[in-house]
Design an enzyme around this catalytic site. Structure first.
Site, PDB file in Angstrom:
ATOM      1  N   SER A 172       0.827  -1.197   0.000  1.00 11.07           N
ATOM      2  CA  SER A 172       0.000   0.000   0.000  1.00 11.07           C
ATOM      3  C   SER A 172       0.874   1.265   0.000  1.00 11.07           C
ATOM      4  CB  SER A 172      -0.950  -0.046   1.207  1.00 11.07           C
ATOM      5  OG  SER A 172      -1.924   0.959   1.109  1.00 11.07           O
ATOM      6  N   ASP A 218      -9.134  -4.309  -5.970  1.00 12.73           N
ATOM      7  CA  ASP A 218      -8.616  -3.344  -5.002  1.00 12.73           C
ATOM      8  C   ASP A 218      -9.457  -2.064  -5.058  1.00 12.73           C
ATOM      9  OD1 ASP A 218      -7.148  -1.561  -3.442  1.00 12.73           O
ATOM     10  OD2 ASP A 218      -5.209  -2.303  -4.168  1.00 12.73           O
ATOM     11  N   HIS A 250      -7.164  -5.330  -1.870  1.00 13.94           N
ATOM     12  CA  HIS A 250      -6.015  -4.518  -1.483  1.00 13.94           C
ATOM     13  C   HIS A 250      -5.149  -5.217  -0.432  1.00 13.94           C
ATOM     14  CE1 HIS A 250      -3.765  -0.809  -0.948  1.00 13.94           C
ATOM     15  NE2 HIS A 250      -3.964  -0.873   0.365  1.00 13.94           N
TER      16      HIS A 250
END
Length: 301
Positions: A172, A218, A250
């Site tokens: 991320s 995601d 994600h």
């Protein structure tokens, strides 16, 4: 008399040759071509471990026995400490090193599974905690580099590491951080942003071989506005690849994932260790039910 004469002449000839510093060579030997055997090319000095197989890079552990040690937050500056995973034997030489950052609000526990997985394949790996859980990608990139600098200069495992063979990864915002780190330090050998998030979309100045991993479902860092533009913006001349995980979210990189591990190992082996034995897993482009899409430039050997 005839045989005696021939022997006498032969003895005189041998004495003459010896006096001149010469010896008589057999006719067949004199006619042999003057060609020396060619020594085989030296093996890649950075190869570590046996020849790879699909089963080996999909396994939860590689061929190296590993140990781990803690970097306490109070013992370092530039990042908030972490956990180091490393091969216990240096019989094959030193290893490349990889620093891995978690994402926004997360701790190193979210990427901890990658530590032993990668280390057991022949790398020194540090999973870090960031100075603040809310640090933005650029800051996480700086912290990844600080972690690598600590590993190679001050850590208890520094003698196990080849400081010229370093890589960064992250999830991320940590993935965005790995792009920032690669942009800042072109001497890095590899970068792997995992479902990366970053407000910067143009990475045309990156010179580090980069594997961009995105996830089809995601909703936090949609591939259309993150991983895909990241990959597209990287120079066409760069060794780069885009792996999109099929039907994944994600958070896919925050727990053990065979596909992420398999291609991360292959990427690190190929570019940190210059190990062309792993090209077979990267080119031609891999396919399978776990992969929604794969693009690459194929490694430039």
């Amino acid at each position: 008399m005839h045989h005696w004469f021939r022997r006498a002449v032969g003895s005189l000839l041998a004495l003459a040759l010896a006096g001149a510093g010469l010896t008589a060579a057999p006719a067949a030997r004199a006619a042999a071509p003057d060609i020396l055997p060619v020594a085989p090319l030296a093996a890649n000095p950075y190869e570590r471990g046996p020849a790879p197989t699909v089963a080996a890079i999909e396994a939860s552990r590689g061929p190296f026995a590993i140990a781990q040690t803690t970097i306490t937050a109070g013992s370092v500056t530039g990042f908030r400490g972490g956990t180091v995973y490393y091969p216990t034997s240096t019989a094959e030489g030193t290893f490349g090193a990889v620093a891995i950052s978690p994402g926004y609000t997360a701790t190193q526990s979210s990427v901890a599974w990658l530590g032993p997985r990668l280390a057991s394949q022949g790398f020194v790996v540090v999973t870090i905690d960031t100075l603040s859980r809310y640090d933005q990608p650029a800051s996480r990139g700086t912290q990844l580099l600080a972690a690598l600098d600590h590993l190679t200069t001050a850590s208890s495992v520094r003698t196990r590491i080849d400081r010229n063979r370093l890589a960064v990864m992250g999830h991320s915002m940590g993935g965005g951080g790995s792009l920032s780190a690669a942009n800042t330090r072109p001497a890095l050998q590899a970068a792997i942003p995992l479902t990366g998030w970053h407000t910067v979309k143009n990475w045309s100045s990156v010179r580090v071989p980069t594997l961009v991993v995105g996830a089809e479902n995601d909703s936090i860092a949609p591939v259309s506005s993150h991983s895909e533009p990241f990959y597209t913006s990287l120079p066409a001349t760069l060794d780069k690849a885009y792996l999109e995980l099929n039907a994944a979210s994600h958070s896919a990189p925050t727990s053990a994932n065979v596909t992420i591990a398999k291609y991360s190992i292959s990427w690190l082996k190929r570019f940190v260790d210059d190990d062309t034995r792993y090209e077979q897993f990267l080119c031609p482009a891999p396919r399978g039910t776990a992969i929604q899409e794969y693009r690459d430039t194929c490694p430039h050997s």
